[in-house]
Design a protein around this motif. Structure first.
Motif, PDB file in Angstrom:
ATOM      1  N   ILE A 120      -1.932  -5.603  -5.439  1.00  0.00           N
ATOM      2  CA  ILE A 120      -3.308  -5.720  -4.934  1.00  0.00           C
ATOM      3  C   ILE A 120      -3.540  -7.128  -4.387  1.00  0.00           C
ATOM      4  CG2 ILE A 120      -5.742  -5.786  -5.647  1.00  0.00           C
ATOM      5  CD1 ILE A 120      -4.976  -3.445  -7.608  1.00  0.00           C
ATOM      6  N   ALA A 121      -3.095  -8.129  -5.133  1.00  0.00           N
ATOM      7  CA  ALA A 121      -3.240  -9.519  -4.653  1.00  0.00           C
ATOM      8  C   ALA A 121      -2.477  -9.719  -3.350  1.00  0.00           C
ATOM      9  CB  ALA A 121      -2.750 -10.492  -5.724  1.00  0.00           C
ATOM     10  N   GLN A 122      -1.289  -9.161  -3.265  1.00  0.00           N
ATOM     11  CA  GLN A 122      -0.486  -9.275  -2.042  1.00  0.00           C
ATOM     12  C   GLN A 122      -1.194  -8.599  -0.877  1.00  0.00           C
ATOM     13  OE1 GLN A 122       3.664  -8.270  -2.633  1.00  0.00           O
ATOM     14  NE2 GLN A 122       3.871  -7.607  -0.521  1.00  0.00           N
ATOM     15  N   ALA A 123      -1.769  -7.433  -1.114  1.00  0.00           N
ATOM     16  CA  ALA A 123      -2.490  -6.716  -0.054  1.00  0.00           C
ATOM     17  C   ALA A 123      -3.721  -7.507   0.396  1.00  0.00           C
ATOM     18  CB  ALA A 123      -2.886  -5.325  -0.533  1.00  0.00           C
ATOM     19  N   ILE A 124      -4.444  -8.090  -0.551  1.00  0.00           N
ATOM     20  CA  ILE A 124      -5.628  -8.888  -0.205  1.00  0.00           C
ATOM     21  C   ILE A 124      -5.225 -10.074   0.668  1.00  0.00           C
ATOM     22  CG2 ILE A 124      -7.373 -10.464  -1.159  1.00  0.00           C
ATOM     23  CD1 ILE A 124      -7.562  -8.514  -3.569  1.00  0.00           C
ATOM     24  N   ARG A 125      -4.182 -10.762   0.286  1.00  0.00           N
ATOM     25  CA  ARG A 125      -3.733 -11.935   1.054  1.00  0.00           C
ATOM     26  C   ARG A 125      -3.244 -11.521   2.445  1.00  0.00           C
ATOM     27  NH1 ARG A 125      -4.677 -15.910  -2.012  1.00  0.00           N
ATOM     28  NH2 ARG A 125      -4.227 -15.879  -4.224  1.00  0.00           N
ATOM     29  N   ALA A 126      -2.576 -10.379   2.525  1.00  0.00           N
ATOM     30  CA  ALA A 126      -2.114  -9.890   3.833  1.00  0.00           C
ATOM     31  C   ALA A 126      -3.302  -9.527   4.715  1.00  0.00           C
ATOM     32  CB  ALA A 126      -1.194  -8.691   3.641  1.00  0.00           C
ATOM     33  N   LEU A 127      -4.304  -8.864   4.141  1.00  0.00           N
ATOM     34  CA  LEU A 127      -5.508  -8.527   4.896  1.00  0.00           C
ATOM     35  C   LEU A 127      -6.231  -9.785   5.383  1.00  0.00           C
ATOM     36  CD1 LEU A 127      -7.073  -5.528   2.952  1.00  0.00           C
ATOM     37  CD2 LEU A 127      -6.353  -5.563   5.351  1.00  0.00           C
ATOM     38  N   ALA A 128      -6.316 -10.773   4.503  1.00  0.00           N
ATOM     39  CA  ALA A 128      -6.957 -12.031   4.883  1.00  0.00           C
ATOM     40  C   ALA A 128      -6.227 -12.694   6.043  1.00  0.00           C
ATOM     41  CB  ALA A 128      -7.014 -12.982   3.680  1.00  0.00           C
TER      42      ALA A 128
ATOM     43  N   LEU B 126       0.804  -1.229   0.000  1.00  0.00           N
ATOM     44  CA  LEU B 126       0.000   0.000   0.000  1.00  0.00           C
ATOM     45  C   LEU B 126       0.834   1.275   0.000  1.00  0.00           C
ATOM     46  CD1 LEU B 126      -2.867  -0.985   2.481  1.00  0.00           C
ATOM     47  CD2 LEU B 126      -2.877  -1.045  -0.024  1.00  0.00           C
ATOM     48  N   LEU B 127       1.961   1.261   0.678  1.00  0.00           N
ATOM     49  CA  LEU B 127       2.743   2.490   0.824  1.00  0.00           C
ATOM     50  C   LEU B 127       3.879   2.629  -0.184  1.00  0.00           C
ATOM     51  CD1 LEU B 127       2.993   2.560   4.728  1.00  0.00           C
ATOM     52  CD2 LEU B 127       1.375   3.785   3.253  1.00  0.00           C
ATOM     53  N   LEU B 128       4.352   1.515  -0.730  1.00  0.00           N
ATOM     54  CA  LEU B 128       5.479   1.576  -1.653  1.00  0.00           C
ATOM     55  C   LEU B 128       5.122   1.095  -3.059  1.00  0.00           C
ATOM     56  CD1 LEU B 128       8.196   0.204   0.794  1.00  0.00           C
ATOM     57  CD2 LEU B 128       7.785   2.591   0.185  1.00  0.00           C
ATOM     58  N   LEU B 129       4.691  -0.150  -3.168  1.00  0.00           N
ATOM     59  CA  LEU B 129       4.484  -0.749  -4.486  1.00  0.00           C
ATOM     60  C   LEU B 129       3.373  -0.066  -5.280  1.00  0.00           C
ATOM     61  CD1 LEU B 129       5.092  -2.874  -6.607  1.00  0.00           C
ATOM     62  CD2 LEU B 129       3.598  -4.437  -5.372  1.00  0.00           C
ATOM     63  N   LEU B 130       2.188   0.051  -4.706  1.00  0.00           N
ATOM     64  CA  LEU B 130       1.073   0.635  -5.459  1.00  0.00           C
ATOM     65  C   LEU B 130       1.299   2.098  -5.829  1.00  0.00           C
ATOM     66  CD1 LEU B 130      -1.935  -1.190  -3.808  1.00  0.00           C
ATOM     67  CD2 LEU B 130      -1.041  -1.497  -6.115  1.00  0.00           C
ATOM     68  N   PRO B 131       1.774   2.953  -4.929  1.00  0.00           N
ATOM     69  CA  PRO B 131       2.057   4.330  -5.360  1.00  0.00           C
ATOM     70  C   PRO B 131       3.106   4.392  -6.474  1.00  0.00           C
ATOM     71  CG  PRO B 131       1.950   4.237  -2.985  1.00  0.00           C
ATOM     72  CD  PRO B 131       1.920   2.817  -3.476  1.00  0.00           C
ATOM     73  N   PHE B 132       4.170   3.583  -6.353  1.00  0.00           N
ATOM     74  CA  PHE B 132       5.192   3.551  -7.400  1.00  0.00           C
ATOM     75  C   PHE B 132       4.588   3.111  -8.726  1.00  0.00           C
ATOM     76  CE2 PHE B 132       8.014   0.768  -9.861  1.00  0.00           C
ATOM     77  CZ  PHE B 132       8.945   1.695 -10.279  1.00  0.00           C
ATOM     78  N   ALA B 133       3.800   2.040  -8.707  1.00  0.00           N
ATOM     79  CA  ALA B 133       3.207   1.524  -9.942  1.00  0.00           C
ATOM     80  C   ALA B 133       2.260   2.550 -10.570  1.00  0.00           C
ATOM     81  CB  ALA B 133       2.472   0.214  -9.672  1.00  0.00           C
ATOM     82  N   LEU B 134       1.466   3.222  -9.743  1.00  0.00           N
ATOM     83  CA  LEU B 134       0.531   4.223 -10.280  1.00  0.00           C
ATOM     84  C   LEU B 134       1.267   5.405 -10.891  1.00  0.00           C
ATOM     85  CD1 LEU B 134      -2.236   4.102  -7.542  1.00  0.00           C
ATOM     86  CD2 LEU B 134      -2.293   3.110  -9.851  1.00  0.00           C
ATOM     87  N   VAL B 135       2.315   5.875 -10.250  1.00  0.00           N
ATOM     88  CA  VAL B 135       3.111   6.973 -10.824  1.00  0.00           C
ATOM     89  C   VAL B 135       3.779   6.515 -12.118  1.00  0.00           C
ATOM     90  CG1 VAL B 135       5.170   8.406 -10.468  1.00  0.00           C
ATOM     91  CG2 VAL B 135       3.461   8.214  -8.663  1.00  0.00           C
ATOM     92  N   LEU B 136       4.292   5.302 -12.132  1.00  0.00           N
ATOM     93  CA  LEU B 136       4.933   4.791 -13.344  1.00  0.00           C
ATOM     94  C   LEU B 136       3.931   4.671 -14.485  1.00  0.00           C
ATOM     95  CD1 LEU B 136       7.563   3.876 -14.587  1.00  0.00           C
ATOM     96  CD2 LEU B 136       7.074   1.561 -13.781  1.00  0.00           C
TER      97      LEU B 136
END
Length: 170
Positions: free
Chosen positions: A157-165, A101-111
């Motif tokens: 997103i998949a990683q975040a879902i699995r972590a939340l689960a 949430l704090l590193l991967l997704l923001p980086f991917a969205l900016v890219l």
């Protein structure tokens, strides 16, 4: 959206990135064989090929850009294991969630935001290699950048879902 559907979404993302990763993994063999041919022709016959050299570069770029999300899914990315290796499953889930949430997704969205216009400009002019006998598909190579970002975002997103689960489970 309930957790069962979210886990199903994570499973679909995993299948997508795994399928793409396994498919492009074969490029490693192609890259090695092409590079072998290049070296042989250069040192045995004194011949070089810009087209083949660029094909090796394109194959290498495709392999790394499209297999990165699969590598993330498999846990093959480099991370600081000082705390992670000995951490509990819940602590690992917290780290994975925060990382996604704090590193991967923001980086991917900016890219994505920066690379889509870059690739679109290349497509608009059907950009060719600067070398006269190079590959005429630079625009395809540049398309790998936003595609890489999309695949990484999906895997995040998949990683975040699995972590939340994991964090919601007992």
């Amino acid at each position: 959206m309930n957790f069962t559907r979210m886990i199903a979404l994570a499973d679909r993302i995993d299948r997508l990135t795994t399928g793409i990763g396994r498919a492009v993994a074969w490029l490693a063999l192609a890259v090695v064989l092409l590079q072998f041919v290049l070296v042989l022709t250069r040192y045995l016959f004194g011949l070089g090929s810009i087209w083949l050299t660029e094909a090796v570069i394109y194959g290498h770029a495709t392999l790394f850009m499209l297999a990165a999300a699969w590598t993330l899914r498999a846990g093959g990315h480099v991370r600081v294991d000082v705390f992670y290796a000995e951490a509990s499953q819940r602590t690992r889930a917290r780290i994975d969630l925060a990382g996604a949430l704090l590193l991967l997704l923001p980086f991917a969205l900016v890219l994505i935001w920066l690379s889509v216009p870059y690739a679109a400009r290349s497509w608009a002019i059907l950009e060719h290699s600067h070398e006269s006998s190079g590959l005429p598909v630079v625009y395809v190579l540049k398309t790998l950048i936003p595609l890489f970002a999309v695949l990484m975002a999906l895997q995040g997103i998949a990683q975040a879902i699995r972590a939340l689960a994991m964090l919601r489970s007992r």
